[in-house]
Design a protein around this motif. Structure first.
Motif, short mmCIF file in Angstrom:
data_model
loop_
_atom_site.label_atom_id
_atom_site.label_comp_id
_atom_site.label_asym_id
_atom_site.label_seq_id
_atom_site.Cartn_x
_atom_site.Cartn_y
_atom_site.Cartn_z
N GLY A 167 0.87 -8.07 -14.32
CA GLY A 167 -0.47 -8.02 -14.92
C GLY A 167 -1.59 -8.25 -13.93
O GLY A 167 -2.77 -8.26 -14.30
N MET A 168 -1.26 -8.43 -12.64
CA MET A 168 -2.29 -8.66 -11.63
C MET A 168 -2.91 -7.34 -11.20
O MET A 168 -2.20 -6.39 -10.89
CB MET A 168 -1.69 -9.38 -10.42
N MET A 169 -4.23 -7.30 -11.19
CA MET A 169 -4.94 -6.05 -10.96
C MET A 169 -5.56 -5.99 -9.56
O MET A 169 -6.33 -6.87 -9.17
CB MET A 169 -6.05 -5.89 -12.01
N LEU A 170 -5.18 -4.95 -8.81
CA LEU A 170 -5.74 -4.66 -7.50
C LEU A 170 -6.78 -3.55 -7.61
O LEU A 170 -6.72 -2.71 -8.52
CB LEU A 170 -4.65 -4.22 -6.53
N SER A 171 -7.70 -3.52 -6.69
CA SER A 171 -8.71 -2.46 -6.66
C SER A 171 -8.05 -1.11 -6.37
O SER A 171 -7.37 -0.96 -5.35
CB SER A 171 -9.75 -2.75 -5.58
N PRO A 172 -8.23 -0.11 -7.25
CA PRO A 172 -7.67 1.22 -6.96
C PRO A 172 -8.20 1.80 -5.65
O PRO A 172 -7.46 2.50 -4.94
CB PRO A 172 -8.12 2.05 -8.17
#
Length: 512
Positions: A167-172
């Motif tokens: 669920g950890m979100m990185l910058s596309p």
């Protein structure tokens, strides 16, 4: 395998060694508030897709917000998703995302960004998240802040995955620019942005002013210091070089409590230790111990878990015989933790038609595991077991387990918020850490049925049957749950101990 690093017994330090063990301070910007945290190990790649170590998650707690978080007792709470709901058939999960969130490169977070991350996690060849997202067959953007996840089969444990690294979100934009190397300089949507890393020395992160919950962050900089020796971590805490250290050794607790400038924080952990038997994996399973559950039941009756707790952990850990901590929601009260009963163990061995039972117990090559092994060895001898101890380096031990080259092995699981994630790894026929090849069709059916339900009231009876079954088949002897122990400087305020063992930075304050 995600393991909890072993706690080390203290060693005496000479004055020269003590001086050398103090970590050097990093000069901050004038007036900046710097929090120095001592970790029990050096994290791996800071890419949620490639991360496989527990210690990584402490750094991620500052860098990378998740779609869902957990509170101190492992209940799900909103983070980047403000709410979510399941379809009636439990095969569609709809997430409603938080408005106004930015990544640390200034780009905006939305459903498209979440889709990029989830698709990467489930398709990237080197991703360690693929197994936990196996049921996810499609990620759909419904609206800019609404995401729909379609599953091939119902899977309630998906929430637990989204509350961890999946669920950890990185910058596309950063993903596109850096590819698989993004772990060298991650760009997330958390309260702190990555600044620098010096291998085996430090990881530095600085406060991200564009964080959506900026009011909860008062520290300007965090410096994470990997220090494997618990005594050295404590030395640096006492000296003021560190303000928080994780995994205080139980033998050091009294010293922390006696120091008026330090405080101890604790929480019963989801993490536990278990002794796994080889029941069907190659020639080493062809023994009375591997073939007959009565022999394994006899071994369990030889073990006094509270004695292990007192002798090795100063009574600070939690004796346990189940994958959930005692009194937790999914704990089965019909199986209380009892003491040793050598006479009953010998009766079971006679029923199984065996005399003395020799076998080798594989342990990590640490002082703590050596102590545990010696205590077990002594207890088991009285009940009719001749236990040989084999201490091996952790990677070598994993290789031996994967090859079936073991009789029994003492292993660790760091624990998850969903009960399936604490069970299927060992007890499902294709469980990733089912080294002993235990496989029971009834167990498969129970795990599958429980996995397909979201309502805890409907899952609890099924998991109680699961406990009944593994307590009868005894492919494992679960020994204890950890107690997380943190040492804190008197300067630290707002620290909340959590069952997952993570140091959450929101709400932390550091007095001058």
């Amino acid at each position: 395998m995600r393991t909890v690093p072993n706690l080390l017994r203290p060693v005496l330090l000479t004055a020269a060694l003590a001086s050398a063990a103090l970590v050097p301070a990093i000069a901050p910007a004038r007036g900046a508030t710097v929090l120095n945290i001592g970790l029990a190990g050096d994290p791996g790649p800071l890419d949620p897709a490639q991360s496989g170590n527990f210690v990584d998650r402490n750094v991620f707690a500052a860098l990378c917000d998740k779609l869902i978080d957990t509170d101190a007792e492992m209940n799900y709470v909103p983070q980047l998703a403000t709410r979510w709901e399941w379809s009636d058939d439990q095969r569609v999960l709809t997430l409603h995302l938080r408005e106004g969130v930015k990544f640390q490169d200034g780009t905006g977070f939305d459903a498209e960004a979440a889709k990029v991350n989830l698709d990467r996690f489930r398709t990237m060849p080197r991703s360690l998240r693929r197994a936990e997202l196996a049921a996810l067959e499609a990620v759909e953007v419904v609206e800019p802040l609404t995401l729909r996840l379609r599953l091939s089969v119902p899977s309630a444990p998906l929430l637990a995955a989204l509350a961890d690294r999946s669920g950890m979100m990185l910058s596309p934009a950063a993903i596109q620019q850096r590819g698989d190397a993004i772990g060298q300089r991650p760009v997330c949507a958390g309260p702190f942005a990555f600044t620098e890393r010096v291998a085996q020395d430090r990881i530095v992160v600085d406060r991200f002013d564009g964080y959506w919950n900026a009011g909860a962050v008062t520290v300007d900089r965090i410096v994470y210091r990997p220090i494997t020796d618990s005594t050295v971590r404590l030395l640096n805490l006492r000296s003021g070089q560190l303000q928080i250290v994780d995994q205080i050794a139980p033998t050091d607790v009294a010293e922390v409590q006696a120091n008026r400038r330090l405080r101890l924080a604790r929480h019963v952990a989801a993490a536990y230790r278990t002794l796994q038997f080889n029941v069907a994996h190659g020639p080493r399973a062809e023994t009375p111990l591997g073939r007959d559950p009565r022999v394994r039941q006899a071994f369990e009756k030889a073990i006094d878990r509270e004695a292990i707790n007192q002798v090795v952990f100063n009574g600070l850990f939690v004796p346990s015989n189940q994958t959930e901590p005692p009194q937790a929601q999914y704990w089965n009260p019909m199986h209380p933790v009892g003491g040793a009963d050598p006479a009953a163990a010998r009766v079971l061995l006679r029923q199984a038609g065996v005399g003395r039972v020799p076998f080798t117990l594989q342990l990590a090559n640490t002082p703590i595991d050596g102590q545990i092994g010696e205590v077990i060895q002594s207890m088991a001898r009285e009940a009719g077991f001749d236990v040989r101890l084999e201490q091996v380096e952790s990677n070598a031990g994993t290789q031996k387990n994967q090859a079936g080259d073991f009789d029994a092995a003492l292993l660790t699981w760091s624990g998850r918020s969903d009960p399936d994630a604490n069970l299927s790894i060992w007890f499902a026929c294709n469980g990733p850490f089912n080294f002993g090849r235990y496989c029971n069709p009834r167990m498969e059916a129970l795990l599958s049925e429980a996995r397909g339900l979201a309502d805890p009231a409907r899952r609890i009876p099924l998991y109680r049957q699961v406990v009944d079954l593994y307590r009868a088949d005894m492919p494992h002897v679960i020994l204890y749950h950890y107690t997380w122990l943190w040492g804190l400087s008197e300067r630290v305020e707002g620290f909340v101990p959590n069952a997952d063992g993570l140091i959450r930075v929101q709400g932390l304050r550091l007095r001058p």
